[in-house]
Design a protein around this motif. Structure first.
Motif, PDB file in Angstrom:
ATOM      1  N   GLU A   1       8.191   3.078   8.555  1.00 42.54           N
ATOM      2  CA  GLU A   1       7.351   3.088   7.351  1.00 42.54           C
ATOM      3  C   GLU A   1       7.736   2.004   6.355  1.00 42.54           C
ATOM      4  O   GLU A   1       7.759   2.192   5.152  1.00 42.54           O
ATOM      5  CB  GLU A   1       7.355   4.473   6.694  1.00 42.54           C
TER       6      GLU A   1
ATOM      7  N   ALA B   1      -3.742   5.625   3.434  1.00 48.84           N
ATOM      8  CA  ALA B   1      -3.123   4.541   2.703  1.00 48.84           C
ATOM      9  C   ALA B   1      -3.958   4.177   1.488  1.00 48.84           C
ATOM     10  O   ALA B   1      -5.180   4.165   1.537  1.00 48.84           O
ATOM     11  CB  ALA B   1      -2.968   3.318   3.611  1.00 48.84           C
TER      12      ALA B   1
ATOM     13  N   MET C   1       2.716  -1.573   7.999  1.00 43.23           N
ATOM     14  CA  MET C   1       1.635  -0.949   8.769  1.00 43.23           C
ATOM     15  C   MET C   1       0.774  -2.060   9.346  1.00 43.23           C
ATOM     16  O   MET C   1       0.737  -3.172   8.821  1.00 43.23           O
ATOM     17  CB  MET C   1       0.804  -0.010   7.893  1.00 43.23           C
TER      18      MET C   1
ATOM     19  N   ASP D   1       7.116  -0.456  11.744  1.00 43.17           N
ATOM     20  CA  ASP D   1       5.967   0.441  11.624  1.00 43.17           C
ATOM     21  C   ASP D   1       6.426   1.897  11.657  1.00 43.17           C
ATOM     22  O   ASP D   1       6.063   2.711  10.797  1.00 43.17           O
ATOM     23  CB  ASP D   1       4.990   0.160  12.766  1.00 43.17           C
TER      24      ASP D   1
ATOM     25  N   ARG E   1       0.855  -1.183   0.000  1.00 40.85           N
ATOM     26  CA  ARG E   1       0.000   0.000   0.000  1.00 40.85           C
ATOM     27  C   ARG E   1       0.893   1.236   0.000  1.00 40.85           C
ATOM     28  O   ARG E   1       2.038   1.200   0.460  1.00 40.85           O
ATOM     29  CB  ARG E   1      -0.895   0.059   1.264  1.00 40.85           C
TER      30      ARG E   1
ATOM     31  N   ARG F   1      -1.282   6.808  10.974  1.00 37.95           N
ATOM     32  CA  ARG F   1       0.075   7.336  10.920  1.00 37.95           C
ATOM     33  C   ARG F   1       1.036   6.280  11.462  1.00 37.95           C
ATOM     34  O   ARG F   1       0.659   5.481  12.324  1.00 37.95           O
ATOM     35  CB  ARG F   1       0.207   8.630  11.745  1.00 37.95           C
ATOM     36  N   PRO F   2       2.285   6.276  10.994  1.00 36.99           N
ATOM     37  CA  PRO F   2       3.237   5.249  11.433  1.00 36.99           C
ATOM     38  C   PRO F   2       3.410   5.214  12.949  1.00 36.99           C
ATOM     39  O   PRO F   2       3.716   6.229  13.575  1.00 36.99           O
ATOM     40  CB  PRO F   2       4.540   5.672  10.741  1.00 36.99           C
TER      41      PRO F   2
ATOM     42  N   ASN G   1       1.272   4.716   1.859  1.00 32.82           N
ATOM     43  CA  ASN G   1       0.767   5.317   3.085  1.00 32.82           C
ATOM     44  C   ASN G   1       0.455   6.796   2.868  1.00 32.82           C
ATOM     45  O   ASN G   1       0.466   7.294   1.746  1.00 32.82           O
ATOM     46  CB  ASN G   1       1.730   5.079   4.252  1.00 32.82           C
ATOM     47  N   HIS G   2       0.225   7.515   3.959  1.00 31.93           N
ATOM     48  CA  HIS G   2      -0.182   8.916   3.891  1.00 31.93           C
ATOM     49  C   HIS G   2       0.828   9.796   3.174  1.00 31.93           C
ATOM     50  O   HIS G   2       0.475  10.809   2.577  1.00 31.93           O
ATOM     51  CB  HIS G   2      -0.393   9.450   5.315  1.00 31.93           C
TER      52      HIS G   2
END
Length: 296
Positions: free
Chosen positions: A207, A285, A210, A204, A40, A164-165, A42-43
């Motif tokens: 990054e 994500a 997750m 995590d 995926r 968030r991580p 992520n943000h």
């Protein structure tokens, strides 16, 4: 008995950490079903893997199942709640990816419109598993319902933090500490959730992975079982109320400016994390298209 439970908690912590790490490394190395299933964005646009979800689910459940100091009904409740929550979360991770809906309200609104989302299935699946686990832990009908609400509600609350991580993982570790210090069955189950979480925390925060819905729900369910195992009716009412309030605030605030503007939250949230790219805050994500992603 006290020494036996203390040894059981230590054993559960290390067993969960070892099992979670083994599953994480195995999934990361083999990517069963293909890499696209596990990757995926992520943000911040970085590519992460969902390996941590199955890892913490299996690690927590296995440690609870093998802990010698737990009563049989607590053992059964813990394994059931964690595996069911993890399975429902994994279903949402895979089938519901890209859906974009978060929180009870969005999925219930969709249900009222005649659409059964993966989140709705997750909501009722985890709720049912929580009630069964609560029935195993408590004797009186009211206490069974309260315990079920505590388990399902905690699973939902932890999942809301997983945007968030490290945010959800750090919260799990912090919330598990009182249960660990309390000892008894609650200490053993709390130790299992802590061990599994600690095993993937570095990845995590870095990054590289997750928790996803799978891991966040499983860890939350484990915490809920620990609370239900230790608490009388008053404690269960307080916990269920606190979880409901936290979920309502979390759904309303989302990942908004409060996480940046409050110094305490900002310090907690950024502890151990990589610096945010400039201008990144609100993205979530998203799935990764095969063949077009370069790993960070």
């Amino acid at each position: 008995m006290g020494d036996s439970r203390a040894r059981g908690a230590v054993s559960a912590l290390f067993a969960a950490a070892g099992a979670a790490r083994a599953v994480y490394d195995g999934v990361r190395r083999t990517s069963p079903g293909g890499t696209a299933l596990w990757e995926r964005r992520n943000h911040s646009g970085r590519v992460v893997q969902l390996c941590a979800g199955p890892a913490v689910t299996v690690g927590t459940a296995l440690a609870v199942a093998c802990a010698p100091a737990l009563p049989a009904r607590t053992r059964a409740a813990g394994v059931l709640a964690v595996l069911a929550a993890g399975a429902c979360g994994a279903y949402d991770d895979v089938v519901g990816r890209g859906d974009g809906r978060r929180g009870f309200r969005a999925h219930l609104d969709a249900l009222r419109s005649g659409e059964v989302t993966t989140g709705t299935i997750k909501l009722f699946g985890i709720g049912a598993a929580g009630l069964v686990a609560g029935a195993l832990l408590k004797e009186r009908p009211a206490d069974k319902v309260l315990a079920g609400a505590a388990i399902a509600g905690t699973a939902h609350a932890v999942n809301l933090l997983d945007v968030r991580p490290g945010r959800a993982a750090k919260a799990v570790l912090a919330v598990a500490v009182p249960g660990l210090l309390r000892g008894g069955a609650a200490g053993v189950v709390s130790a299992a959730t802590m061990g599994a979480t600690a095993a993937v925390l570095g990845e995590d925060l870095g990054e590289r992975t997750m928790l996803g819905d799978c891991g966040a729900h499983a860890l939350g369910a484990g915490l809920g079982v620990a609370v239900a195992a230790a608490g009388g009716r008053t404690r269960l009412v307080l916990h269920a109320t606190a979880v409901a309030a936290a979920a309502a605030v979390g759904e309303a605030a989302g990942d908004g400016a409060v996480w940046r503007e409050l110094a305490v939250l900002r310090a907690w949230d950024t502890l151990g994390r990589r610096p945010e790219p400039a201008g990144v805050f609100s993205r979530g994500a998203t799935p990764v298209r095969p063949g077009v992603v370069k790993r960070p």
